[in-house]
Design a protein around this motif. Structure first.
Motif, PDB file in Angstrom:
ATOM      1  N   ILE A 195       9.522  10.119  -0.674  1.00 53.02           N
ATOM      2  CA  ILE A 195       8.537  10.744  -0.657  1.00 53.02           C
ATOM      3  C   ILE A 195       7.291   9.433   0.492  1.00 53.02           C
ATOM      4  N   ALA A 196       7.294  10.722   1.828  1.00 53.42           N
ATOM      5  CA  ALA A 196       6.194  10.047   2.879  1.00 53.42           C
ATOM      6  C   ALA A 196       5.105  10.687   2.675  1.00 53.42           C
ATOM      7  N   ALA A 197       4.567  10.069   2.522  1.00 50.11           N
ATOM      8  CA  ALA A 197       2.358  10.636   3.087  1.00 50.11           C
ATOM      9  C   ALA A 197       1.523   9.726   3.393  1.00 50.11           C
ATOM     10  N   THR A 198       0.536  10.727   4.552  1.00 48.33           N
ATOM     11  CA  THR A 198      -0.403   9.539   4.180  1.00 48.33           C
ATOM     12  C   THR A 198      -0.940   8.406   2.857  1.00 48.33           C
ATOM     13  N   ASN A 199      -1.633   7.561   3.615  1.00 48.87           N
ATOM     14  CA  ASN A 199      -2.340   6.499   2.294  1.00 48.87           C
ATOM     15  C   ASN A 199      -3.623   7.195   2.108  1.00 48.87           C
ATOM     16  N   ALA A 200      -3.878   8.104   2.289  1.00 50.13           N
ATOM     17  CA  ALA A 200      -5.374   8.364   1.792  1.00 50.13           C
ATOM     18  C   ALA A 200      -4.355   9.578   0.655  1.00 50.13           C
ATOM     19  N   MET A 201      -3.805  10.718   1.349  1.00 54.12           N
ATOM     20  CA  MET A 201      -3.126  11.576   0.776  1.00 54.12           C
ATOM     21  C   MET A 201      -2.662  10.714  -0.542  1.00 54.12           C
ATOM     22  N   ALA A 202      -1.766   9.108  -0.351  1.00 58.91           N
ATOM     23  CA  ALA A 202      -1.013   9.131  -1.825  1.00 58.91           C
ATOM     24  C   ALA A 202      -1.995   7.727  -2.584  1.00 58.91           C
ATOM     25  N   THR A 203      -2.612   7.881  -2.413  1.00 54.01           N
ATOM     26  CA  THR A 203      -3.416   7.209  -3.482  1.00 54.01           C
ATOM     27  C   THR A 203      -4.843   8.269  -4.156  1.00 54.01           C
ATOM     28  N   GLU A 205      -4.205   3.080  10.778  1.00 54.55           N
ATOM     29  CA  GLU A 205      -3.339   3.850  10.627  1.00 54.55           C
ATOM     30  C   GLU A 205      -3.856   4.144   9.162  1.00 54.55           C
ATOM     31  N   SER A 206      -4.653   3.942   8.389  1.00 50.18           N
ATOM     32  CA  SER A 206      -5.214   3.434   6.863  1.00 50.18           C
ATOM     33  C   SER A 206      -6.220   4.815   6.606  1.00 50.18           C
ATOM     34  N   GLY A 207      -5.786   5.928   6.642  1.00 46.78           N
ATOM     35  CA  GLY A 207      -6.912   6.688   6.011  1.00 46.78           C
ATOM     36  C   GLY A 207      -7.735   6.321   4.841  1.00 46.78           C
ATOM     37  N   THR A 208      -7.097   5.143   4.016  1.00 46.49           N
ATOM     38  CA  THR A 208      -8.216   4.827   2.937  1.00 46.49           C
ATOM     39  C   THR A 208      -9.442   3.225   3.290  1.00 46.49           C
ATOM     40  N   LEU A 209      -8.840   3.242   4.465  1.00 47.65           N
ATOM     41  CA  LEU A 209      -9.910   1.608   5.527  1.00 47.65           C
ATOM     42  C   LEU A 209     -10.754   3.068   5.777  1.00 47.65           C
ATOM     43  N   VAL A 210     -10.093   3.701   6.610  1.00 47.62           N
ATOM     44  CA  VAL A 210     -11.724   4.217   7.164  1.00 47.62           C
ATOM     45  C   VAL A 210     -12.381   5.067   6.269  1.00 47.62           C
ATOM     46  N   THR A 211     -12.508   5.660   4.900  1.00 48.32           N
ATOM     47  CA  THR A 211     -13.395   5.627   4.305  1.00 48.32           C
ATOM     48  C   THR A 211     -13.892   4.727   3.218  1.00 48.32           C
TER      49      THR A 211
END
Length: 301
Positions: A102-110, A225-231
């Motif tokens: 499964i491929a997803a953004t890291n924010a969606m996955a996390t 690229e990291s949505g979790t890092l943005v948060t």
């Protein structure tokens, strides 16, 4: 059919293609998950079988020779044909076991895939999951993933896409950052604020402009690229970012920046390869994902 015309091994061709695509033996070895000496022997074996030199070997890189460049296209065609065979075979597999990627953004996955994983483990414990986390669009045609969660509809005719939901994103920031920016937050203050963006930050500028907020790339001092890092950077009080409405409750320390801002619509697409759609193990994972994401975007109703 002339059977004795081909005197080389497919693994040698694959080693040649990976080295040409990755640019070095070490990078190609990592991509193929083999040792560098093994890969080097495979490339040398192909050169010996064909009677040509395919690479000029440097200390850190491999440069294609004229012969190598001429054969590269044929190697890519062979790789595509090999992938097609795997796709066709996978599509006819009816066993509810094996690996599904499964491929997803890291924010969606996390934030949202643990629930999916739990249900898959309960429903089909014979399925092993490989979850790739990146904002880059994984190439399903080349089998980089079996299923992808995307926020844009793919255009490739070989792919099947289903919009399973729609969400929205709104500006959020830490209270401390908004205190420093100045309250109430106005459009003029936003023009001087720091924002966090992804690699495609230029695509966000017209979205803000439609709301009368004129930003430039200078407003985005950090991209990732990291949505979790943005948060986490938002939570550290470093600037403003976009937060999906489903994630708001996860971060009570963040505050909506500008309530008058019209939320950005974000569709949720579930994508797989047309042939893989007939595989039972892919179908099981696909259906669980579709159900979970549909409930997620509808607020769990």
């Amino acid at each position: 059919m002339i059977w004795d015309a081909v005197r080389y091994d497919w693994n040698q061709v694959r080693a040649f293609l990976a080295t040409a695509e990755e640019g070095s033996l070490s990078a190609a070895a990592r991509a193929l998950k083999v040792t560098q000496p093994t890969l080097s022997r495979q490339v040398a074996g192909l050169e010996e079988s064909l009677g040509v030199t395919l690479f000029e070997r440097g200390t850190r890189s491999m440069t294609l020779t004229a012969a190598g460049r001429q054969l590269l296209g044929h190697a890519r065609d062979m790789n595509n044909a090999a992938n097609s065979i795997s796709l066709a075979a996978s599509g006819h597999s009816q066993a509810v076991e094996g690996e599904v990627c499964i491929a997803a953004t890291n924010a969606m996955a996390t934030y949202h895939l643990p629930g999916v994983v739990a249900k898959i483990r309960k429903t089909a414990p014979g399925i092993a999951l490989d979850i790739k986390t990146s904002n880059a669009l994984s190439d399903l045609i080349r089998r980089e993933a079996d299923i992808a969660i995307r926020h844009a509809r793919p255009t490739e005719p070989e792919l099947i896409a289903k919009q399973v939901g729609v969400t929205s994103a709104t500006m959020y920031a830490a209270r401390g950052y908004l205190d420093r920016l100045g309250r109430p937050v106005t459009i003029d203050k936003l023009k001087s604020a720091d924002f966090f963006g992804f690699e495609f930050r230029e695509q966000l500028l017209p979205v803000f402009a439609e709301e009368g907020i004129t930003l430039t790339v200078d407003n985005f001092p950090v991209i990732t690229e990291s949505g979790t890092l943005v948060t986490e950077m938002m939570r550290a009080g470093l600037g403003i970012g976009l937060l999906l409405r489903e994630d708001v409750a996860l971060f009570p320390d963040l505050e909506e920046v500008f309530p008058a801002f019209r939320p950005i619509t974000v569709p949720i697409w579930l994508v797989t390869h047309r042939e893989l759609h007939s595989s039972r193990r892919i179908r099981v994972v696909y259906d669980i994902l579709a159900d979970h994401l549909a409930k997620l975007s509808s607020g769990g109703r």
